[in-house]
Design an enzyme around this catalytic site. Structure first.
Site, PDB file in Angstrom:
ATOM      1  N   ASN A   1       0.978  -1.221  -0.067  1.00 31.64           N
ATOM      2  CA  ASN A   1      -0.027  -0.035  -0.055  1.00 31.64           C
ATOM      3  C   ASN A   1       1.034   1.022   0.089  1.00 31.64           C
ATOM      4  OD1 ASN A   1      -1.853   2.060   0.414  1.00 31.64           O
ATOM      5  ND2 ASN A   1      -2.421   1.461   2.431  1.00 31.64           N
ATOM      6  N   TRP A   2       1.001   1.967  -1.269  1.00 29.69           N
ATOM      7  CA  TRP A   2       1.975   3.003  -1.220  1.00 29.69           C
ATOM      8  C   TRP A   2       1.438   4.338  -0.701  1.00 29.69           C
ATOM      9  CZ3 TRP A   2       3.925   2.684  -7.102  1.00 29.69           C
ATOM     10  CH2 TRP A   2       4.459   1.336  -7.110  1.00 29.69           C
ATOM     11  N   LYS A   3       0.293   4.393  -0.165  1.00 35.61           N
ATOM     12  CA  LYS A   3      -0.393   5.346   0.329  1.00 35.61           C
ATOM     13  C   LYS A   3      -0.246   6.549  -0.481  1.00 35.61           C
ATOM     14  CE  LYS A   3      -0.111   3.057   4.684  1.00 35.61           C
ATOM     15  NZ  LYS A   3      -0.108   3.186   6.242  1.00 35.61           N
TER      16      LYS A   3
ATOM     17  N   HIS B   1      -9.057   0.887   5.440  1.00 39.81           N
ATOM     18  CA  HIS B   1      -8.058   1.108   5.934  1.00 39.81           C
ATOM     19  C   HIS B   1      -8.164   2.137   7.147  1.00 39.81           C
ATOM     20  CE1 HIS B   1      -3.796   2.441   6.461  1.00 39.81           C
ATOM     21  NE2 HIS B   1      -3.447   1.323   5.997  1.00 39.81           N
TER      22      HIS B   1
ATOM     23  N   GLU C   1      -6.491   4.726   8.088  1.00 37.81           N
ATOM     24  CA  GLU C   1      -6.281   6.024   7.865  1.00 37.81           C
ATOM     25  C   GLU C   1      -7.480   6.534   7.186  1.00 37.81           C
ATOM     26  OE1 GLU C   1      -2.668   5.369   5.874  1.00 37.81           O
ATOM     27  OE2 GLU C   1      -1.840   4.960   7.611  1.00 37.81           O
TER      28      GLU C   1
ATOM     29  N   GLU D   1      -4.869  -5.130  10.762  1.00 32.68           N
ATOM     30  CA  GLU D   1      -3.785  -3.975  10.817  1.00 32.68           C
ATOM     31  C   GLU D   1      -4.104  -3.313  12.126  1.00 32.68           C
ATOM     32  OE1 GLU D   1      -2.139  -2.740   6.842  1.00 32.68           O
ATOM     33  OE2 GLU D   1      -3.827  -1.672   7.293  1.00 32.68           O
TER      34      GLU D   1
ATOM     35  N   GLY E   1       2.790   2.201  10.824  1.00 28.13           N
ATOM     36  CA  GLY E   1       3.910   3.389  10.677  1.00 28.13           C
ATOM     37  C   GLY E   1       4.329   3.576  11.685  1.00 28.13           C
TER      38      GLY E   1
ATOM     39  N   SER F   1       4.029  -2.203  10.077  1.00 30.99           N
ATOM     40  CA  SER F   1       5.290  -2.108  10.275  1.00 30.99           C
ATOM     41  C   SER F   1       6.280  -3.270  10.062  1.00 30.99           C
ATOM     42  CB  SER F   1       5.905  -1.814  11.765  1.00 30.99           C
ATOM     43  OG  SER F   1       5.392  -0.351  11.954  1.00 30.99           O
TER      44      SER F   1
ATOM     45  N   GLY G   1       3.275  -1.107   4.210  1.00 30.88           N
ATOM     46  CA  GLY G   1       3.218   0.690   4.055  1.00 30.88           C
ATOM     47  C   GLY G   1       4.698   0.888   3.581  1.00 30.88           C
ATOM     48  N   GLY G   2       5.120   1.356   4.617  1.00 29.39           N
ATOM     49  CA  GLY G   2       6.696   1.978   4.334  1.00 29.39           C
ATOM     50  C   GLY G   2       7.571   1.110   3.534  1.00 29.39           C
TER      51      GLY G   2
HETATM   52  P1  13P Z   1       3.415   0.260   7.548  1.00 33.60           P
HETATM   53  O1  13P Z   1       3.955  -1.049   6.937  1.00 33.60           O
HETATM   54  O2  13P Z   1       4.084   1.605   7.214  1.00 33.60           O
HETATM   55  O3  13P Z   1       3.315   0.240   9.253  1.00 33.60           O
HETATM   56  O4  13P Z   1       2.100   0.413   7.142  1.00 33.60           O
HETATM   57  C1  13P Z   1       1.054  -0.580   7.163  1.00 33.60           C
HETATM   58  C2  13P Z   1      -0.056  -0.213   6.348  1.00 33.60           C
HETATM   59  O5  13P Z   1      -0.925   0.666   6.939  1.00 33.60           O
HETATM   60  C3  13P Z   1      -0.351  -0.973   5.278  1.00 33.60           C
HETATM   61  O6  13P Z   1      -1.785  -0.619   4.638  1.00 33.60           O
END
Ligand code: 13P
Length: 252
Positions: free
Chosen positions: A9-11, A97, A99, A169, A175, A215, A236-237
């Site tokens: 997920n590149w956000k 998600h 977020e 998640e 994050g 993470s 994510g990251g």
């Molecule tokens: P991180 O891997 O950056 O913690 O993010 C996870 C995420 O929200 C994937 O959707």
């Protein structure tokens, strides 16, 4: 049978150039299709979906959107519908998600409509859910997760579940660099399978892929993914770095 899936997920990261470079590097690592027990998915921003769909045609990499609106079309300034995504060759969407739930007021009611629209449009859904830190500390994490899944998905028919991928998640792990321990992840994933088996059937419960997100990175992926009920990761990251993401893919 359920598949092992690594999804990035590149956000709101990566402009067009960076998106193309990341895909180019991933395709160098994974030049041919994987065996059919494994899947790689990336979710770039909306504006970069078309070029990434083009670049990844007939490769091991599948493309997902990070969100969508529930309506087919209409006066919804700034929104994008399932049929528009399908029209450009995107057949997978991330919904729910944390977020979007916390920053964009996405409620269970809205998610019910989004799930319905995605299913009607024959899209696969990566459905995200997870508890906040206070909820875990209070010992309410199982109840919170059960509620989120029940409200958005337990109205579905058994056949709809072929289009569902689950992603646990825990919000406190997203994050933050803090990961759920392999035991915490396994415990929750096993619980999710139990409630699905109770509502539907053991067979369906065994067939659903349940990803862990929060993470996850190359250094902790193996341990998390070695759990029997953890079928992959929503990253994510670490998905923004080709070497990190590739290493996670190699752990499934
Ligand atoms: P991180 O891997 O950056 O913690 O993010 C996870 C995420 O929200 C994937 O959707």
């Amino acid at each position: 049978m359920r598949k092992n899936i690594v999804a990035g997920n590149w956000k709101m990261n990566n402009d067009l150039e960076a998106s193309k470079l990341l895909i180019k590097n991933l395709l160098n690592e994974f030049p041919s299709k994987l065996d059919n027990t494994k899947r790689i998915i990336v979710a770039p921003t909306f504006v970069n979906l078309i070029p990434i769909v083009e670049m990844t045609k007939n490769t091991a990499i599948e493309v997902a959107a990070q969100n969508m609106h529930f309506a087919q079309s209409g006066a919804f300034t700034g929104e994008i519908s399932a049929s528009m995504l399908k029209g450009i060759g995107v057949n997978i969407v991330i919904l729910g998600h944390s977020e979007r739930r916390s920053m964009f007021n996405e409620t269970d009611e809205i998610l019910v409509k989004k799930v319905e629209s995605a299913l009607q449009n024959k899209m696969e859904i990566i459905f995200c859910f997870g508890e906040m830190l206070e909820e875990r500390k209070a010992g309410n994490h199982f109840k919170v997760v059960e509620d989120q899944i029940k409200k958005a998905l337990f109205n579905l028919n058994e056949s709809d579940w072929k289009q569902i991928i689950l992603a646990y998640e825990p919000v406190w792990a997203i994050g933050t660099g803090e990961t759920a321990s392999p035991d915490q992840a396994q415990e929750m994933h096993a619980f999710i399978r139990k409630i699905i088996a109770k509502k539907y059937s053991q067979e369906l419960s065994n067939d659903v892929s349940i990803l862990y997100g929060g993470s996850m990175k190359a250094s902790n992926a193996k341990e998390l993914l070695s759990n029997p009920d953890v079928d992959g990761g929503l990253i994510g990251g670490a998905a923004l770095n080709a070497d990190e993401f590739s290493a996670i893919i190699k752990s499934i």
